[in-house]
Scaffold this active site. Structure first.
Site, PDB file in Angstrom:
ATOM      1  N   SER A  97       4.767   1.214   6.362  1.00  0.00           N
ATOM      2  CA  SER A  97       5.240   1.208   5.058  1.00  0.00           C
ATOM      3  C   SER A  97       4.230   0.940   4.001  1.00  0.00           C
ATOM      4  CB  SER A  97       6.248  -0.160   4.847  1.00  0.00           C
ATOM      5  OG  SER A  97       7.414   0.226   5.634  1.00  0.00           O
ATOM      6  N   HIS A 122      13.143  -3.755   2.973  1.00  0.00           N
ATOM      7  CA  HIS A 122      13.269  -3.709   4.546  1.00  0.00           C
ATOM      8  C   HIS A 122      13.859  -5.302   5.063  1.00  0.00           C
ATOM      9  CE1 HIS A 122      11.953   0.250   5.288  1.00  0.00           C
ATOM     10  NE2 HIS A 122      10.923  -0.114   4.579  1.00  0.00           N
TER      11      HIS A 122
END
Lengths: 434, 434, 434, 434
Positions: D295, D361
């Site tokens: 990410s 997340h």
């Protein structure tokens, strides 16, 4: 189809060959067929083909008969040209001369059907046309070359590589299911609720389709997933039979296989379908140990009645519902089962078994495994074979050898139990009859 | 495909015929082909076919070459049997004897390919195989009968009745569009954005598909819906050309038609596709008045260069980008257009026009309508024909007659304007050259 | 569902609330519902929802009843929080305070159902659950808020924008057709052959589907395309009625409309379906001039029997098959038709017509056009309304006004002929009864 | 969108509120919205909704702005009615009074959007409308209630139960792939060939679709199937990277997740998509041992630049392509990695991490596993976070607990290695900065 009135008073129809309505349409159609094979046919083929088939579809029975006769008289190879090409080839067997010979020996009829097939919906019409030719072949043997030429093409067009196997289930279109009901040839299906049981979780139905006939199954097979090899068909067909868990089945019983379109006679379909189904089921149900049929013995009763050596037998069998009387049934069993073994193993037509179902499965490499007493007590079953049914078993490891022995030496693969029934029957005085 | 290194040093490959790896696979494959034609092939055909094709797919170039040679040597008719059948037929030209003659004259190779085709995915592999045979035919003329036998089958298998026309548009799978980009043979497509313009509202793209090759367009055509008949192709291909309203178009311009699979050479596809597209567009766009092509003249430049009677011309044409100089271009136009008329009307090969595109459209019944100066100024267009393009017009009412006159008398249908350019060119001293 | 034995002897079930099996599952399910609304529910929502619905699906009737009660007791707004938010808003009617008030006034039950719906197959289960609540609502009025909250959600989920109209025809899956047969509520369908006639070329059947229930029609309508406005339903249902050419029809007769899922009660569906069908048929059949229903009058018989002012009438009507006696029938017609006009125009419930079918079509903007004597002589038809049927006509130009007059002033749009039957009936001494 | 010229000289547009063209369309649209909520709206809803949305679609930017303002001013609850219902409920907190309060507190705007949604294609238009409202929200904060009301509906309409996950691959329609290319928000896709690599055998792309928007992916995720957990994104994106065997992969690396439609902001989608993908991949690839993201850290650079305590650092980072100088890079690594740990673990906004990707997340229950030096050296990657990337790991067994600790106590789940980098960074003098 002529109406009764037309038949009685001769209205509407007319003797073949006279210059009446029906003949006009035949002459028109044959004329179009000829121009389809010319230059014009090359550039306007689809249009001409379409028009020809429309005329054909509108023809009545008599006109069709004329049309088939015209097809068989025309569009054949030119004997003279074939003769010349044959001689040329004899003198000089070159590739060119061979090609030339082949070209003139191929009936123009084949190219005609190929060009007719360019019209939308033509394939189905051509298949039906061949079916009608078969229906009239006994009275019009001269149509045979037409059927043969179409058969040659259809074998190419309906090659396994172009067929698609689809599962038939309760989510299939009603119009397809209706055809399954109508076509089923072995164990009659009495409407949608009857069919529904045959499509439940412990049953399977698969059909081949051809892309040019998307709404028509061309052959289908019905399978029961069971524990143990089925000996009787009624329990499989019973509407209220409890649905069992297919994952626990150890046997796949093929209890019905039906060719739908008579026009495809002679095109190999059944053997491919059975093999594909065996393959698919093996993957889906790893517990399956046995692939077998539960098959009718369609020719047994007729065969037995032609050999009336057993007057007492014939009398007993003429009683209605004799099979419901235990004593009679028991006594008949001891006679009929050995006779059936004789029928299957000894009754021949040109070295092959008389029985068409036996021929089909043996040729495919299956083994004749078991004769089942009172396997099918439906009216049709009693009439066909006094209720007897047969299991043919497909064993992957033996199929090729069985097939070769059968096709080369006409050797029938049979289980030891059937073999011994057969042998005992002879020594016991049941005589070989064929 | 051998790498350069392998080619130079002889690594990896091996001389044909020696008992090495590649030959082993060829022998294996040929052995399987033989058994496919036996009894075993009947019962285990799909399996054997599958194995054969897998081996073939894994072969390197040399092995394939050996394999094709083996196919051409084997599986031919038996000359002796053909001779005997020919004699029998000469003595008694009965239907039976004809059938027998036909049977023995048909190369077993055809049945071989029919059986190979039973394997999943076989049709595509067989088409590709024939494509490879064509690619090597100039150096291996002995392969010709293999290509011919496959061609005979493919004409049957890829019959118009089995083809499905689908519109290709921006909602088509990217994998299909990628093939359109790759196959396009006339006006190169530079990636997806280029293709996208060709699929916009004022463009159409149609392709034939065959059910056994669901992911492969086999032929496709690109159409521009325009006002007036297009004379130049660059405006049609221009990425940023404004999208016009197709409902207001009066002309459908077929500016590209591409056969995708070389293995289908000789199978009639293009003519069927054009006719179907004309039919569909007529229904969707009732305002369309004109169906015409904007076509390349692929052989013009080569033909002119073979006849170097015009040294000055050749010199001018050798200047890069000569067409951007107005004066030169204008001067060349007066020479090249009449020469092109001569090329199209007078340059022949066996009575037909030398130009393959002309042959295709004239045979279909189109009329040669107009020669367009600087119709295609792309590098490919300049190289093919010094930028000249041609409109062929399809007029429904004249197609049949044009086709017949062409196929029977090799008469080229041409507009009066082209005819007069052609006549003037002769009287003006441009000599007939062919 | 408890068996009779269980019901009588108290076997299998158990009184609600005791810590037995069924209650355990209810407690488990309610516990999961609570945790679905917590943080855990956010991250593991699908899993918890799935588990909850599995438990619910396995519950017996008693447990379900307990579960519904628990749903109605729990997951309601907190009165105290609502009170406080209400006060805060009264003091300061800001957007923030309004939002806060709205949040606390929304029952957590709604969020609960939204989260339950994340599980695969949940939508169907939730719709069924609401159906069961309706089935028990008369004995458990406390469940009403649960049904109301679900109704609020369903109106949003089953918004017209998410419904897909599909034609039902003979190519539809048998499994869908079976549901049409089972659900049909107005004119019973006797198996597939009966249905088949209703799907023939001069009939249409359309259904709404929702993407989350792909195999379930949620409402469907049956239409006959006829010449002239049908007055009797039996000819429309007749299995052997000749199939007419729909292109020549001038009327579309909606003779049956059925809501399939009781759990969707109150969600507006029928009006959208009728309008969409009118729109589609108008496009497909430009010759259609009239869109009308042939509708039952479900409450007429019950209404008449509640008002036994006509003893002679009651006696006549109690004769079996009275309608087959021409004299009796003729005499009854003169009485029953005017009474039916009274029922439709004067019998009210809260200002709207007592008859639910009348309410539905009038609310949609249709006009009461005609009362048909012996329009439905089936057992159900005779029982519902002594065979009377009604045509409601949908006229595009008047729908809006009819709807507005109806919804605002309860004005019933009726044809002049019905109006005059009604008026005469009063002056003729048939008294207003309601 | 106004052109620059129009903007500068005031051409084309006009001040809001004057009775000009644009305002007329706004007044028309708002009038239709009102009538949509009346009786007329009930019967002619689809037509009115269609007309309203057509007008809206044709509005220019200024008119839309007016329209949004009008939507926010109108269709709100009536404060007086709410006040009265609130009081009634305070006096008697009955179910009826609660229902009444809820009814008057629900903005009529919600019913308005439900009715607008009945028009064909409405859902997409409404989603886009909300997207435009967000785009103007900073300058028109008064539009917020409109966005909020739509958000409430969308959360219901786009419930997980109504979303369909589809794999995106090279057989997907080009029109869908084009949207994937356009929407991709994390690692830019440079045309179809770039995308093609991301759809190869060792990559996966999945999207959610909603039945009412069949051609629009609403969220999609890109996954690489790798051996070992990827630390750098460039190797994953490399066009010519060899395609590996996905069956041998042990890790599924989610390297990009993109919300396509801004109008769906706030509707929970990403978490459902990740979970469904994990589930599907687990089934298809039983060898997968690790599900992790690779990410970006979008806010790191901006955060660091706001805290310019490290002038030397800023200077080094201002060098173009500093990361290609090994010495500088090595020195920066020792500073930036600990700072990034601080950013992720200590920089907060209302108790949650400043970084939006981290929030997403962690809220989903993932664990912050690893900071990757030079994980993304693209221009965008260097600008966002000086090339740093992060792996978040999804461990099935820990997701729930992580989520709960995060949502309840804002506890960030982080690996021990990240924790120790963070601790050392403090003791090493890198100060906490937030």
């Amino acid at each position: 189809m002529k109406t009764a009135l037309e038949g009685i008073f001769g209205l509407g129809g007319s003797p073949g060959g006279t210059p009446d309505g029906s003949s006009r349409s035949v002459r028109k159609a044959i004329g179009l067929c000829h121009s389809l094979l010319t230059q014009r046919g090359e550039v306007s083929g689809v249009k001409i083909a379409n028009e020809t088939l429309d005329i054909y579809r509108a023809m009545d029975e008599d006109s069709r008969s004329e049309f088939f006769t015209a097809l068989s008289r025309n569009f054949s190879p030119d004997p003279e040209a074939v003769g010349l090409a044959g001689e040329a080839y004899s003198l000089d067997p070159s590739a060119q001369n061979l090609a030339r010979l082949r070209d003139v020996a191929e009936p123009p009829r084949q190219e005609l059907f190929r060009r007719l097939n360019t019209a939308p919906g033509a394939t189905r019409t051509l298949v039906d046309l061949r079916g009608e030719i078969f229906a009239g072949l006994s009275t019009h043997p001269q149509w045979e070359p037409v059927a043969a030429d179409m058969g040659h093409l259809f074998t190419s067009w309906f090659n396994r590589g172009f067929l698609v196997m689809r599962q038939i289930n309760w989510d299939s279109p009603a119009s397809i299911l209706e055809k399954i009901i109508r076509y089923e040839a072995v164990h009659e299906i009495h409407g949608f609720s009857d069919l529904r049981r045959r499509l439940a979780a412990d049953r399977r139905c698969y059909a081949f389709f051809h892309p040019a006939l998307p709404d028509d199954p061309i052959i289908f097979i019905e399978v029961a997933l069971t524990r143990g090899m089925s000996a009787k068909v009624q329990p499989l067909l019973e509407l209220n039979a409890p649905v069992t868990d297919p994952a626990r089945a150890d046997s796949a019983i093929f209890y019905s296989i039906t060719n739908c379109l008579d026009g495809l006679r002679g095109v190999p379909l059944g053997s491919f379908l059975i093999k594909q189904v065996v393959e698919n089921l093996s993957v889906s149900f790893p517990n399956l140990r046995r692939f077998a049929t539960l098959s009718p013995v369609p020719g047994f009763a007729a065969w037995l009645q032609k050999h009336p050596r057993y007057p007492a037998l014939q009398e007993q069998l003429s009683q209605p519902d004799w099979f419901e009387d235990r004593a009679i049934a028991a006594s008949l069993a001891t006679t009929l089962v050995p006779l059936c073994a004789q029928y299957l193993l000894a009754a021949k037509s040109r070295q092959e078994p008389l029985d068409p179902v036996a021929r089909f499965h043996l040729r495919n490499g299956a083994e004749l495994d078991r004769i089942n007493w009172l396997g099918d007590t439906s009216a049709a079953g009693m009439q066909r074979s006094f209720g007897l049914m047969v299991n043919y078993v497909y064993r992957l490891a033996e199929i090729e050898q069985n097939h070769e022995l059968y096709t080369e030496k006409f050797k029938v693969a049979a289980s030891t139990s059937i073999e011994s029934i057969f042998k005992n029957s002879r020594s016991n005085g049941l005589k070989r009859i064929d």
